[in-house]
Scaffold this active site. Structure first.
Site, mmCIF file in Angstrom:
data_model
loop_
_atom_site.group_PDB
_atom_site.id
_atom_site.type_symbol
_atom_site.label_atom_id
_atom_site.label_comp_id
_atom_site.label_asym_id
_atom_site.label_seq_id
_atom_site.Cartn_x
_atom_site.Cartn_y
_atom_site.Cartn_z
ATOM 1 N N GLU A 125 0.963 -1.292 -0.091
ATOM 2 C CA GLU A 125 0.066 0.099 0.010
ATOM 3 C C GLU A 125 0.869 1.330 0.159
ATOM 4 O O GLU A 125 0.367 2.273 -0.591
ATOM 5 C CB GLU A 125 -0.909 -0.123 1.285
ATOM 6 C CG GLU A 125 -1.993 -1.168 1.069
ATOM 7 C CD GLU A 125 -3.020 -0.997 -0.072
ATOM 8 O OE1 GLU A 125 -3.114 0.146 -0.286
ATOM 9 O OE2 GLU A 125 -3.210 -1.814 -0.705
ATOM 10 N N HIS A 167 2.797 -10.363 -9.390
ATOM 11 C CA HIS A 167 4.449 -10.599 -9.452
ATOM 12 C C HIS A 167 5.121 -9.533 -8.647
ATOM 13 O O HIS A 167 5.794 -9.566 -7.953
ATOM 14 C CB HIS A 167 4.808 -10.554 -10.933
ATOM 15 C CG HIS A 167 6.176 -10.546 -11.075
ATOM 16 N ND1 HIS A 167 7.123 -9.421 -11.387
ATOM 17 C CD2 HIS A 167 7.076 -11.795 -10.989
ATOM 18 C CE1 HIS A 167 8.377 -10.027 -11.269
ATOM 19 N NE2 HIS A 167 8.336 -11.382 -11.069
ATOM 20 N N SER A 168 4.681 -8.056 -8.864
ATOM 21 C CA SER A 168 5.283 -6.881 -8.407
ATOM 22 C C SER A 168 4.040 -5.596 -8.309
ATOM 23 O O SER A 168 2.990 -6.053 -8.777
ATOM 24 C CB SER A 168 6.459 -6.556 -8.742
ATOM 25 O OG SER A 168 6.327 -5.787 -10.157
ATOM 26 N N SER A 225 18.788 -7.777 -9.246
ATOM 27 C CA SER A 225 17.316 -7.971 -10.193
ATOM 28 C C SER A 225 17.425 -8.718 -11.161
ATOM 29 O O SER A 225 16.624 -9.465 -11.724
ATOM 30 C CB SER A 225 16.954 -6.305 -10.788
ATOM 31 O OG SER A 225 16.508 -5.600 -9.823
#
Length: 440
Positions: free
Chosen positions: A114, A330-331, A200
């Protein structure tokens, strides 16, 4: 009378033959042995590249030529232990700590997700559905074992003792972030707790982990192993095959742990590979392999504990495929409802929740109750909210940090760029929020 006796003997003999045939069939299937090469008195070839029996019947093999590798589990969906012999001996305090970590993961995910949606941080990835893999793995290891995570293993960091404050500082990139704000959020690392910094790009950590394991192997009286997390999507990268092959041929004490959660962003496993998942690649490359229920924390614990012991004792790699489901997107850059149904997500949230299974297991042992649950959830949530509010008030790293800590001696071209930036800020001080950054 003799006729009857002979007839009974024939029937008995036929039954014995059929029973023996059935036993042989079961034996062949359970060991995944190809029937056409499992013949007695067969001559074996000894080519440099393979030692295998000769056959006179040509037969091409495919994924259906073998039984699927089974999925090991300890508990059912209601937290009941299926075979008491498989229940691990974990002391009460550790069991409670494991569950508390899993709850803390959930609260951290809810609030920081959030937070990104409110524009407070730039990016976030949740861990819903995979909490049992994180905690079961970490609890089974020694603190000295080196762990390479991918990017969805925050529970590993929490269970190793990394604090909520340290994690949130990293996500907010303030001046207390050890990475000095240079990394994306959720790219944690902690050298002192033997947790390699997350990268990443997919699968880059895999050859690195194998290399670290090889270094451990070369040390006298080594008592450490390396654990490397990767996803089913990362397993499609070339680095994954390199890691598998080097681990096997160099005999490295590494546990390669695949979180097969069903999706590589929006690509389902049905479109990623053919054959029997990721686990099937292990035996093909000479790696000891097991497939476990990743929603079963105890099954993961057992598998990792045995894998660790074997890897260190034999200087050999182990591949673990932990079957799970990525409940969240996923993200924050993804909307998973575009490629999968809400009903599918709800099924795994309700019926296959690692938290629910583990909670029911603890309750059945008299180690947990609803009052403790309510208090802990509130405490976990309050801790994350309070820490987040504190983190966003902290100043950002000094702007010079973007130029420093790359080279031991800063090259002239970088010195020139830093000087230009300094002059630019002096010329336009009202155009930049310099007060938000630390002073020298």
């Amino acid at each position: 009378m003799n006729y009857v006796s002979d007839k009974m003997a024939l029937k008995t003999g036929a039954c014995v033959l059929r029973l023996n045939a059935l036993r042989n069939a079961i034996r062949l299937l359970s060991t995944h042995t190809r029937p056409e090469v499992a013949q007695n008195n067969t001559k074996y070839a000894e080519f440099p590249g393979a030692k295998a029996p000769y056959v006179t019947e040509m037969k091409f093999l495919n994924e259906s030529s073998y039984d699927p590798i089974p999925i090991y589990r300890v508990m059912d969906n209601n937290g009941n232990v299926l075979d008491i012999r498989e229940e691990p001996r974990i002391d009460t305090e550790e069991l409670k700590k494991m569950y508390k970590t899993m709850v803390q993961i959930n609260q951290l995910d809810k609030i920081l997700y959030e937070s990104q949606r409110q524009g407070r941080i730039s990016f976030y990835m949740t861990n819903y559905g995979e909490e049992g893999i994180h905690v079961g793995t970490t609890a089974a290891l020694s603190p000295r074992d080196l762990i390479f995570c991918q990017y969805r293993e925050v529970g590993v960091f929490l269970h190793r003792g990394v604090t909520i404050t340290e994690l949130i500082n990293q996500c907010y990139g303030n001046h207390e972030d050890p990475g000095k704000g240079r990394q994306m959020p959720v790219h944690y690392g902690d050298k002192h707790r033997n947790l390699a910094t997350i990268s990443s790009p997919l699968a880059t950590q895999m050859p690195q982990a194998v290399g670290a394991a090889y270094a451990f192997k070369r040390q006298p009286n080594n008592d450490r192993c390396v654990v490397c997390f990767f996803g089913d999507g990362a397993a499609s990268e070339g680095d994954a095959f390199s890691a598998f092959n080097f681990a096997a041929t160099l005999d490295c004490p590494v546990v390669l742990l695949c979180r097969n959660n069903g999706y590589a962003i929006s690509t389902p496993t049905s479109e990623q590979y053919r054959g029997d998942g990721i686990a099937a690649r292990g035996p093909a490359l000479g790696i000891r392999t097991v497939r476990v229920d990743g929603t079963d924390t105890l099954a993961v614990y057992n598998a990792v504990q045995q894998a660790r012991d074997y890897a260190i004792a034999n200087n050999k790699p182990v591949l673990i495929e932990a079957m799970s489901y990525r409940v969240g997107h996923h993200s924050t850059s993804d909307d998973s409802t575009a490629y999968r149904s809400v009903e599918e997500i709800q099924k795994w949230t309700k019926d296959e929740s690692p938290l629910q299974k583990f909670k029911l297991y603890l309750e059945a042992k008299g180690l947990w109750n609803p009052e403790e649950e309510k208090a802990m959830v509130k405490e976990s949530r309050d801790t994350v909210v309070r820490t987040m509010q504190e983190a966003e008030k902290k100043k950002l790293p000094h702007w010079k940090e973007m130029f420093e800590d790359v080279y031991y001696d800063m090259p002239p071209r970088i010195q020139k760029q830093m000087k230009q930036m300094e002059e630019h800020l002096k010329k336009y001080p009202d155009k930049y929020p310099i007060d938000r950054y630390q002073s020298e």
